[in-house]
Design an enzyme around this catalytic site. Structure first.
Site, short mmCIF file in Angstrom:
data_model
loop_
_atom_site.label_atom_id
_atom_site.label_comp_id
_atom_site.label_asym_id
_atom_site.label_seq_id
_atom_site.Cartn_x
_atom_site.Cartn_y
_atom_site.Cartn_z
N HIS A 1 0.71 -1.02 -0.02
CA HIS A 1 0.05 -0.13 -0.05
C HIS A 1 1.04 1.27 -0.18
CE1 HIS A 1 -3.40 2.64 0.63
NE2 HIS A 1 -2.70 3.25 1.57
N SER B 1 -7.63 3.84 9.14
CA SER B 1 -8.65 3.71 7.93
C SER B 1 -7.86 2.89 6.78
CB SER B 1 -8.61 5.20 7.44
OG SER B 1 -9.20 5.05 6.13
N ARG C 1 -14.84 12.70 7.87
CA ARG C 1 -13.57 13.22 8.08
C ARG C 1 -13.16 14.42 7.03
NH1 ARG C 1 -9.64 8.64 7.90
NH2 ARG C 1 -8.11 10.26 8.37
N ASP D 1 -15.08 2.48 7.54
CA ASP D 1 -14.38 3.45 7.13
C ASP D 1 -14.76 4.36 6.01
OD1 ASP D 1 -11.56 4.70 6.89
OD2 ASP D 1 -11.84 3.77 4.85
N LYS E 1 -8.61 -1.44 6.00
CA LYS E 1 -9.13 -1.95 4.70
C LYS E 1 -8.06 -3.14 4.14
CE LYS E 1 -9.37 2.21 3.35
NZ LYS E 1 -9.49 3.61 2.98
N1 URA Z 1 -6.30 7.01 2.68
C1 URA Z 1 -7.00 6.30 3.38
O1 URA Z 1 -7.64 5.13 2.77
N2 URA Z 1 -7.53 6.76 4.55
C2 URA Z 1 -7.10 7.84 4.94
O2 URA Z 1 -7.58 8.23 6.10
C3 URA Z 1 -6.05 8.51 4.48
C4 URA Z 1 -5.96 8.02 3.37
#
Ligand code: URA
Length: 428
Positions: A87, A188, A173, A166, A192
């Site tokens: 990621h 967050s 947010r 999320d 995932k």
């Molecule tokens: N990417 C995400 O998936 N979540 C965040 O909070 C910031 C970047």
């Protein structure tokens, strides 16, 4: 999950007063928010309290677990190959996923790369691949499994039921000034990734002007928080903090980035992009015990390219089809003689304004739009020399893009200090 009931206002007060939330409070508030029982204004107050007062390792870990529990959790442990994912927190010209997934698959691992679309100045992996004629981002879970079993790499849209808490919280947010809270960013991203069911994870945390986190100390803190979260959840996790003060490679924009990725798979491509791809590939292979394999060999002998072609074709794409080209171009010239600097943020915003990115989730992107660099940081240039080309289908965007580039290509009399590509490695 706990069925215990709380008053949302008490949970908010606890964090407002710098207290530590209990496991039961966290389980309840995440679940109740996802179900619509905790109101948006209450969750926004809590998110702001977290931004201001932080969370302990135990709190972030529990919060992440509660977000995972809000949806489905995939499991790839029965695949014939070990699974490992990567990621990136996002950067300008960061197309590494494209060469990396087939490269690591060619070396024996399974790479379930569930990705997103771009929003803002950094591009999304799916937007890039959708520049390939016929390529399809949406796969069913059986299709994902079959592709991982047969060829070891899949890059596709995340299935809708991963960490739905999320999705809701991130949208909140975004409009309440609470995106920048490290515990919330880390939970967050990691909710995932953990829900995706990979057994190992390599995080590329960007730092510098084009990154989400501009300061090295913040980027390292984010990396540390995410590595701890992965480790606590039983996922072998390692992070590299890498430079994003200038563009990665020489292109920013969807089809332009696919073309550059294919150059890397063909054994060429810009040195920084090749280096980062190999750094990440080595980390991924080491994380699943395949460190005896050298990914540089798989790039050189064409195995990674074969895996790419099979991966693209498996998702309906034609790896031999010409990539879309923007209808209009405009050159950018060096303002003076000297050594060039290239600011990542300026180029990212310019590419976005040319049509490579979107400002609203439902907007379409232009496949051919973006910025192509003919010179990079540290190159010696002469006044009037062509240093970049802007690409778009809609030429009225040029002026807006040129404004974004004002100050983005400064030229100095002395050569800039070399900046390392990898600043730091963070392990469990
Ligand atoms: N990417 C995400 O998936 N979540 C965040 O909070 C910031 C970047």
């Amino acid at each position: 999950m706990s069925q215990q009931q709380f008053a949302a206002v008490d949970v908010i007060r606890t964090k407002r007063d710098r207290g530590e939330l209990s496991d039961a409070q966290i389980d309840w508030v995440v679940d109740a928010y996802t179900r619509g029982e905790v109101a948006e204004e209450q969750m926004s107050a809590l998110a702001m309290a977290v931004l201001l007062n932080g969370m302990t390792r135990a709190e972030v870990s529990r919060w992440t677990g509660a977000m995972i529990a809000s949806g489905a959790r995939l499991d790839f442990t029965d695949l014939p190959r070990p699974s490992v994912d990567k990621h990136s927190t996002g950067g300008v010209g960061d197309k590494t996923t494209l060469p990396l997934a087939p490269l690591v698959a060619a070396c024996g691992a399974a790479v379930p790369q569930l990705s997103g679309r771009g929003l803002g100045h950094t591009g999304g992996t799916l937007d890039k691949l959708e520049a390939i004629p016929g390529w399809r981002a949406s796969l069913t879970l059986p299709e994902i499994r079959a592709q991982l079993t047969d060829l070891g790499a899949v890059i596709c849209a995340a299935t809708g039921d991963l960490a739905p808490a999320d999705k809701k919280l991130y949208a909140l947010r975004d409009v309440t000034g609470t995106v920048e809270a490290i515990p919330l960013i880390a939970s967050s991203i990691m909710s995932k990734k953990i829900a995706e069911g990979t057994s190992a994870l390599v995080l590329d945390v960007k730092t510098g002007s084009g990154a989400f986190m501009k300061e090295l100390a913040q980027s390292v803190e984010l990396a540390r928080t995410m590595v701890d979260l992965g480790t606590d959840a039983g996922v072998r996790t390692v992070a590299v903090v890498t430079d994003m003060s200038t563009v990665l490679g020489r292109t920013a924009g969807n089809a332009l980035e696919v073309r550059e990725s294919v150059e890397v798979l063909a054994g060429g491509g810009p040195a920084d992009l090749v280096e980062l791809t190999l750094v990440l590939a080595r980390e991924m292979l080491a994380a699943v015990g395949l460190d005896a394999v050298d990914p540089a060999d798989a790039l050189a002998d064409g195995r990674a390219m074969d895996a790419w072609r099979r991966m693209v074709a498996a998702q309906g794409g034609d790896p031999d089809a010409p990539l879309p080209v923007a209808r209009h171009t405009q050159d950018v010239l060096a303002p003076a003689d000297g050594f060039l600097h290239v600011d990542a943020m300026a180029v990212g915003v310019a590419a976005w304004r040319l049509g490579a990115g979107r400002s609203r989730r439902e907007e379409a992107v232009q496949a051919g739009a973006g910025v192509e660099l003919h010179a990079v940081r540290g190159d010696r240039v002469r006044a009037g020399q062509r240093i970049a080309t802007l690409h778009t289908d809609t030429p009225e965007r040029f002026e807006w893009a040129v404004q974004a580039l004002e100050g983005g290509f400064p030229v100095s009399a002395t050569a800039p200090e070399p900046v390392p590509l990898v600043h730091q490695r963070v392990t469990a």
